[in-house]
Design an enzyme around this catalytic site. Structure first.
Site, PDB file in Angstrom:
ATOM      1  N   LYS A   1      45.090   9.010   8.130  1.00 39.33           N
ATOM      2  CA  LYS A   1      43.995   9.522   8.563  1.00 39.33           C
ATOM      3  C   LYS A   1      43.585  11.035   8.936  1.00 39.33           C
ATOM      4  O   LYS A   1      45.183  11.225   9.153  1.00 39.33           O
ATOM      5  CB  LYS A   1      44.503   8.629   9.560  1.00 39.33           C
ATOM      6  CG  LYS A   1      42.896   8.959  10.881  1.00 39.33           C
ATOM      7  CD  LYS A   1      42.970   7.643  12.422  1.00 39.33           C
ATOM      8  CE  LYS A   1      41.839   7.906  12.873  1.00 39.33           C
ATOM      9  NZ  LYS A   1      42.278   6.624  14.533  1.00 39.33           N
TER      10      LYS A   1
ATOM     11  N   SER B   1      38.386   4.150  15.148  1.00 42.11           N
ATOM     12  CA  SER B   1      38.094   4.862  14.654  1.00 42.11           C
ATOM     13  C   SER B   1      39.191   4.770  13.442  1.00 42.11           C
ATOM     14  O   SER B   1      38.128   5.957  12.322  1.00 42.11           O
ATOM     15  CB  SER B   1      38.274   6.475  15.941  1.00 42.11           C
ATOM     16  OG  SER B   1      39.917   5.892  15.992  1.00 42.11           O
TER      17      SER B   1
ATOM     18  N   SER C   1      42.111   1.496  17.224  1.00 42.67           N
ATOM     19  CA  SER C   1      41.445   1.941  16.338  1.00 42.67           C
ATOM     20  C   SER C   1      42.221   2.238  14.671  1.00 42.67           C
ATOM     21  O   SER C   1      41.420   1.858  14.278  1.00 42.67           O
ATOM     22  CB  SER C   1      41.420   3.272  16.601  1.00 42.67           C
ATOM     23  OG  SER C   1      40.127   4.148  17.271  1.00 42.67           O
TER      24      SER C   1
END
Lengths: 97, 476
Positions: B81, B157, B181
């Protein structure tokens, strides 16, 4: 709790070092009022004898030996800074007049 | 054998048997990512693809494998990420304000997976700007599409991480979870996502959003893969002052749950809940009962206060953490400002997106003079009540089963104009972060339209083995 108006948006923006155009402020004040009203739900609860939780997993203060370690070399910072000169980061004037 | 269909464990086995090498595997994924870019509706799982670094790392991994000092993860690609640092490459956090920033050190998790285990960094996965969102639509670098329906969001997210695994653009990925997330996108994309106990995985080199809630974890095809990566990540790190220093033991996952007591909290099953979600969770309960677990009705009475509490605590911490983006030290700077104070304001106002500004404003407001006690302090006390709800529940249960997300993946653009509707996407995941406990999202079923639905298994502090075992029973 008071209704959030343009003035509150302006004051909060000043503290947060942000600025908004007139139209943005209007939109923001509306959304902001709804969000604040939404989070105000917690005021229904009585929390008089409840201690606050700042960290979920309790841990005592973490300390280490005060020994000299390796630092990031200054040229690394010169490279990442948007503007640098002679081992210093350059910023615009601080004193306004 | 199609490389892209294999799990981490299967890839590891194929490498050990010399059926595959790391360069072949890595190239197959890089080709798949390139092919996706040519699709008229690309998944767009990555902000940056690190092709050269990946191939170079794969060659090194193959040399290490040949020498016989590999670990089971050596040579296997992973997506990271884009809020975790890989030294020398950009970390954008999905924000324009970090444009031009090349990182100067490795995140602890990168050091572990890539440095120590020799995993291959395919690229930096897309995400909501500063991890603030539940749909990956707030990224400055464009939306990510759900591989199951490209007109729908992948969740967020960590939407890029989940979509990369689901869309076969990575066999595994790292995500971060502040309010759901990892778990919510895992559920919406049909992959496994683990949010470990707060403090088990170091946050060093993870861009801070809400420091008392943020935790890194894996997104994978299977529960076994999640275990392999979690065990590689979990270690004490003196560079993170909240890192837990305890003896970590290898887990054994059998999927045997006979005699386990699993709590079903009534507050997570409301009238009017999505019918598909309801029927998948009911079928999951039945499955666990058939395997010998006992369901226990429990109550988590402060559940309805979790989202409001979260949006005070998380935004307060974020408003402080994001003060560092001022145009001075790194990233973007407004070069036209005449004075320093103007530079701060103009850099931040131009560099942050709308949702990030909204949260900085809310956080600043709840911390400001006159409101601190009514909002921030009050929220910290309610956090204690939420934590106590779980402590009480775990006195009579081994774990808790709930839905992950109130709905399957929604349409792109459906909730972008309604912040509160978007915040409520995390209604079932947020309490876990406030309490610091671990939880896993595991694929549990599908809607009639073919969208994945996950089940969430929540455990007590450090009960990762228990929840992964239950997840395995759901998966089998």
């Amino acid at each position: 709790m008071p209704e959030i108006g343009l003035k509150d948006v302006e004051n909060t923006a000043k503290l947060a070092k942000l600025e908004f155009t007139g139209a943005e402020k209007e939109k923001f004040a509306g959304q902001f009022s709804k969000i604040v009203k939404f989070v105000e739900k917690i005021s229904e609860l009585n929390t008089d004898d409840i201690p606050p939780t700042t960290h979920a997993v309790e841990k005592r203060n973490v300390i280490r030996e005060d020994s000299v370690g390796e630092s990031m070399p200054i040229d690394v910072f010169e490279k990442t800074a948007p503007k640098a000169l002679d081992r210093s980061i350059v910023v615009p004037r601080v004193i306004e007049h | 054998m199609n490389i892209l269909d294999l799990t981490v464990k299967e890839l590891s086995g194929a490498i050990a048997k010399k059926e595959l090498n790391s360069v072949e595997i890595t190239q197959a994924y890089l080709d798949a990512i390139e092919a996706d870019h040519k699709n008229p509706k690309p998944i767009n799982a990555y902000i940056s693809v690190l092709s050269d670094l990946a191939i170079q790392s794969a060659k090194k991994a193959d040399e290490r494998i040949a020498k016989g000092n590999a670990t089971p993860l050596t040579g296997i690609p992973v997506a990271i990420k884009d809020n975790m640092n890989i030294k020398g490459y950009p970390t954008t956090c999905g924000s324009d304000i970090l444009t031009g920033y090349d990182t100067t050190y490795n995140a602890f998790v990168v050091e572990k997976l890539i440095g120590e285990h020799g995993m291959i960094p395919l690229g930096k996965a897309n995400m909501d700007e500063f991890a603030m969102g539940s749909s990956t639509e707030t990224s400055f670098y464009g939306i990510t599409r759900n591989p199951y329906d490209r007109d729908r969001i992948p969740g967020g997210s960590s939407g890029g991480s989940a979509a990369a695994v689901a869309g076969k653009l990575a066999p595994a990925a790292l995500g971060s979870d502040t309010g759901g997330s990892i778990r919510q996108p895992a559920s919406l994309c049909g992959v496994v996502g683990l949010k470990p106990t707060y403090g088990t995985v170091s946050r060093y080199g993870l861009v801070a959003f809400a420091s008392s809630l943020d935790q890194i974890g894996p997104l994978t095809h299977t529960v076994d893969d999640a275990r392999m990566i979690f065990e590689a990540l979990s270690a004490y790190d003196p560079k993170d002052s909240t890192s837990l220093d305890f003896q970590r033991k290898p887990m054994s996952l059998t999927g045997d749950i006979k005699g386990m007591k699993i709590g079903i909290p009534k507050e997570y099953f409301l009238d009017g809940m999505d019918k598909d979600v309801e029927s998948v969770i009911n079928a999951t309960i039945k499955k666990l009962e058939d395997k010998g677990a006992k369901m226990v009705d429990i109550s988590l009475p402060h559940t309805e206060y979790a989202v409001p509490t979260y949006y005070i605590v998380a935004t307060a911490e974020a408003s402080s953490n994001l003060e560092r983006y001022d145009g001075v030290k790194y990233g973007k700077r407004d070069m036209d400002a005449k004075f320093l104070s103007d530079m701060y304001v103009r850099t931040r106002s131009g560099g942050f997106g709308e949702e990030v500004k909204r949260r900085i404003m809310l956080g600043t407001y709840v911390l400001s003079a006159g409101y601190y006690d009514a909002y921030y302090m009050k929220a910290l006390k309610v956090r204690t009540l939420i934590k106590r709800d779980f402590e009480k529940a775990f006195e009579k249960t081994d774990a808790i089963l709930t839905p992950v997300s109130p709905t399957p993946a929604f349409k792109i653009g459906e909730k972008t104009d309604d912040p509160i509707a978007m915040y409520l996407s995390d209604i079932f995941t947020i309490s876990v972060n406030l309490a610091g406990i671990p939880a896993v999202s595991v694929p549990a079923g599908m809607t009639s339209a073919g969208l994945p639905i996950g089940a969430q298994v929540i455990g007590n502090l450090l009960a990762e083995e228990t929840i992964l075992n239950i997840a395995k029973a759901i998966e089998l």
